[in-house]
Design a protein around this motif. Structure first.
Motif, PDB file in Angstrom:
ATOM      1  N   GLN A  27       0.814  -1.210   0.000  1.00 47.49           N
ATOM      2  CA  GLN A  27       0.000   0.000   0.000  1.00 47.49           C
ATOM      3  C   GLN A  27       0.853   1.269   0.000  1.00 47.49           C
ATOM      4  O   GLN A  27       0.342   2.363  -0.231  1.00 47.49           O
ATOM      5  CB  GLN A  27      -0.938  -0.010   1.206  1.00 47.49           C
ATOM      6  N   ALA A  35       2.009   0.888  10.483  1.00 50.98           N
ATOM      7  CA  ALA A  35       0.669   0.961   9.906  1.00 50.98           C
ATOM      8  C   ALA A  35       0.039   2.316  10.218  1.00 50.98           C
ATOM      9  O   ALA A  35       0.198   2.867  11.304  1.00 50.98           O
ATOM     10  CB  ALA A  35      -0.193  -0.167  10.447  1.00 50.98           C
ATOM     11  N   HIS A  39      -4.028   1.827   6.609  1.00 47.13           N
ATOM     12  CA  HIS A  39      -4.019   0.391   6.892  1.00 47.13           C
ATOM     13  C   HIS A  39      -5.186  -0.012   7.779  1.00 47.13           C
ATOM     14  O   HIS A  39      -5.757  -1.097   7.613  1.00 47.13           O
ATOM     15  CB  HIS A  39      -2.700  -0.016   7.552  1.00 47.13           C
ATOM     16  N   TRP A  43      -7.339  -2.930   6.260  1.00 54.61           N
ATOM     17  CA  TRP A  43      -7.404  -4.241   6.910  1.00 54.61           C
ATOM     18  C   TRP A  43      -8.819  -4.553   7.391  1.00 54.61           C
ATOM     19  O   TRP A  43      -9.278  -5.693   7.295  1.00 54.61           O
ATOM     20  CB  TRP A  43      -6.419  -4.320   8.068  1.00 54.61           C
ATOM     21  N   VAL A  56      -1.623  -9.670   4.796  1.00 54.33           N
ATOM     22  CA  VAL A  56      -1.380  -8.246   4.597  1.00 54.33           C
ATOM     23  C   VAL A  56      -0.072  -8.073   3.837  1.00 54.33           C
ATOM     24  O   VAL A  56       0.644  -9.023   3.566  1.00 54.33           O
ATOM     25  CB  VAL A  56      -1.385  -7.474   5.927  1.00 54.33           C
TER      26      VAL A  56
END
Length: 366
Positions: A27, A35, A39, A43, A56
């Motif tokens: 990402q 993160a 994120h 997620w 991930v």
């Protein structure tokens, strides 16, 4: 109609509710490896997708092992805390039975790059670039950094970094770890004769070239025995004189023997000279070959985006799971759509249940 895609599967000590996996997708939105809010939503979105296995993104084991300044890491206390923060939230909203894993990696000679939307390619001297390492001192491509060949001490230290990152992953709450030995990153760089031209015990023969990634797997498996361990591999370089499927099968056997429970079967990424034709399911035959030769469960990946296509791969025994990347970015409810299309029941979170009838209507229209 029986939807093979939605049958449960056990990998190592991990029970998964279906055969749909989220492929790891960078990402480029982390803060020094940690993160971010991006994120958190990403997620949580994947957690509600209905996929049974959520891997991930590529998560690097050292700061100078990242692809870019925006890449995820598990090399600091801050990284670990941020991963736990985002993962805890994702688990609270996840589809029952969904399992989460992180893909541990080191970019090697493909590190110190810009984010894709910043133009990719090597960072300039004024962009906080860092020196890169590899198996041998050969640049990935013209204009890229020439890496420093890792010393014996550097190799041992890097193995230790993988082990420490695995322990951080366990403390953060992940259910499994995937080792990234694909797409031209460091573990793949050691496997391929295109990037590994060493003359010591870490290069030359296949036995020597696989020594580093297999030792990483062995020590990670020992360090976190409660976590299921998998590996992603590029099964061929698609370049004459490069890493071959036949060699990859031997590496997969070695991975299996040190505790790896599945192989995610990808290809390429180690040379700009690669020559391949892509298309729907263009890598499935590679997964099928590894499954047949080794008996290890395999995950097929690569332009698998239609429910009937994914179900046929499982039904025909060509792979044990399918991994989707871009298809899930385009349609975060892809597993719902697949279930509706294949006549399988699906159960969204209660807050989203009113949309189920519309999903069935969309999936079966035309």
């Amino acid at each position: 109609m029986t939807a093979h895609l939605f049958s449960p599967i056990t990998l190592g000590n991990l029970e998964l509710p279906n055969r749909i996996a989220v492929a790891p997708m960078c990402q480029y939105s982390a803060n020094d490896g940690s993160a971010s809010d991006w994120h958190l939503q990403h997620w949580m979105n994947l957690a509600m997708s209905g996929a049974g296995m959520i891997t991930v993104e590529m998560t690097d084991v050292v700061r100078r092992g990242r692809i870019s300044h925006g890449c995820m890491g598990l090399y600091s206390d801050a990284n670990e805390a941020a991963a736990k923060w985002a993962l805890d939230a994702a688990k609270r909203v996840a589809t029952p039975g969904a399992k989460f894993g992180t893909q541990l990696a080191h970019a090697g000679r493909k590190g110190s790059n810009r984010r894709p939307w910043e133009g990719s390619g090597p960072l300039g001297a004024d962009e906080d670039a860092w020196p890169v390492v590899s198996a041998s001192a050969f640049a990935y491509a013209d204009g890229w950094q020439v890496p420093q060949a890792l010393s014996e001490q550097g190799i041992e230290e890097t193995i230790g970094h993988f082990v420490q990152a695995a322990k951080r992953a366990e403390r953060a709450g992940f259910d499994f770890i995937e080792l990234h030995s694909a797409h031209g990153y460091l573990l793949h760089q050691f496997l391929s004769p295109l990037s590994n031209q060493r003359t010591d015990k870490w290069g030359g023969s296949l036995e020597n070239r696989m020594r580093f990634p297999i030792e990483v797997a062995r020590q990670v498996a020992r360090a976190v025995p409660k976590l299921m361990l998998g590996a992603r591999m590029s099964l061929t370089d698609w370049v004459d004189g490069g890493f071959t499927l036949e060699e990859a099968i031997e590496v997969a056997k070695a991975y299996r023997d040190v505790g790896v429970s599945y192989i995610c079967c990808s290809s390429g990424g180690n040379s700009p000279l690669q020559s391949l034709r892509t298309g729907p399911g263009y890598q499935v035959h590679l997964a099928e070959a590894v499954k047949k030769a080794t008996g290890i469960p395999v995950r097929a990946v690569g332009m698998i985006d239609q429910p009937e296509q994914a179900d046929a791969i499982i039904r025909e025994g060509r792979a044990d799971m399918v991994a989707l990347g871009r298809a899930l970015l385009a349609d975060p409810r892809w597993p719902w759509r697949a279930a509706a299309k294949l006549g399988h029941e699906f159960h969204p979170a209660p807050q989203l249940a009113r949309s189920a009838a519309l999903m069935k209507q969309w999936a079966t229209a035309g």
